[in-house]
Design an enzyme around this catalytic site. Structure first.
Site, short mmCIF file in Angstrom:
data_model
loop_
_atom_site.label_atom_id
_atom_site.label_comp_id
_atom_site.label_asym_id
_atom_site.label_seq_id
_atom_site.Cartn_x
_atom_site.Cartn_y
_atom_site.Cartn_z
N LYS A 208 0.81 -1.22 0.00
CA LYS A 208 0.00 0.00 0.00
C LYS A 208 0.84 1.27 0.00
O LYS A 208 2.05 1.25 0.25
CB LYS A 208 -0.97 -0.03 1.18
N ARG A 242 -3.84 -9.96 4.85
CA ARG A 242 -4.24 -10.04 3.43
C ARG A 242 -3.04 -9.59 2.60
O ARG A 242 -2.63 -8.42 2.68
CB ARG A 242 -5.46 -9.16 3.19
#
Length: 266
Positions: A208, A242
């Site tokens: 991210k 995740r």
């Protein structure tokens, strides 16, 4: 949780949507088996990009992308999760064999609770401020940790009141969804304090923008930072991480688990 992106515009650059439905299906199945062989305990399929500024995918297109993959992998031996906020997609995914619904809107869309109520599937409730189209414009909180925890408490109360068993619920603080770099770091630092009623936490930090901001590296070079983030999340109480890079994450967590086991025995 291994990620399988069925989109052309994933922020991480790993979307596998092809020119033809058959090619998309073949790529999805191949990617899923790569994740399983790497050691994924759960597969999470997403057919709509939710990166900042993304355009919503029409319902029929989302279904066209995801249902063939679910049907092809129904006997793979690993629980299949579907990342969607559309009630119709939830219903169809569950009918096709999905074992989890992973909803960035925490089942707040009209009809979402009804779509999952009759199933025994797991339900991941994520926190997001705003929408994917607007969430990174000017995120603001007075106390992000308490506000995210209060959101979880309210959603858990609403769902259990609607007849959803508490044991089905998983909580995701939504790293990068309506949060600045400081907000994300505060949530990670105090992840263990976000747990409501003992429910498990899911952390999605892989590749991210937070990691890009901290390291100065593009998406394709955030593997090491993603491993560090996963380790820190598990250290602070995450039950599920995740990730894009399953094998490397499992290796890192194996070292972490071995150290914890040795400390427990001392």
């Amino acid at each position: 949780m291994g990620i399988v992106n069925l989109t052309p515009d994933s922020f991480s650059g790993d979307g596998i949507l092809a020119k033809s439905p058959q090619e998309t299906l073949e790529r999805a199945v191949a990617r899923a088996w790569e994740q399983i062989e790497a050691g994924a305990d759960i597969l999470d399929f997403g057919a709509e990009s939710t990166r900042p500024g993304s355009v919503p995918t029409p319902e029929d297109e989302e279904l066209r992308r995801i249902l063939p993959a679910l049907e092809a992998l129904s006997g793979c031996g690993v629980p299949l999760s579907v990342d969607t906020c559309k009630p119709a997609v939830m219903k169809a995914a569950l009918a096709a064999g999905a074992a989890m619904i992973n909803d960035i809107c925490a089942l707040q869309a009209p009809g979402a609770v009804e779509a999952v109520a009759g199933s025994g599937c797991a339900l991941c409730l994520m926190h997001m401020q705003g929408t994917p189209q607007t969430m990174q414009e000017a995120p603001h909180y007075h106390d992000i940790v308490s506000e995210v925890r209060d959101f979880f408490a309210a959603r858990v109360a609403a769902l259990t009141s609607a007849g959803i068993a508490r044991e089905r619920l998983i909580l995701d603080p939504g790293f990068g969804f309506g949060k600045t770099q400081e907000h994300n770091l505060r949530l990670l630092a105090r992840l263990d304090s976000l747990r409501v009623e003992g429910l498990p936490l899911l952390a999605g930090l892989s590749r991210k923008s937070l990691l890009g901001a901290l390291t100065g590296r593009p998406v394709s070079e955030r593997g090491a930072a993603s491993l560090a983030a996963a380790m820190l999340a598990v250290e602070r109480g995450a039950a599920i991480v995740r990730v894009h890079d399953v094998a490397a994450t499992r290796d890192a967590l194996a070292v972490h688990a071995a150290l914890k086991e040795m400390e427990r025995k001392q």
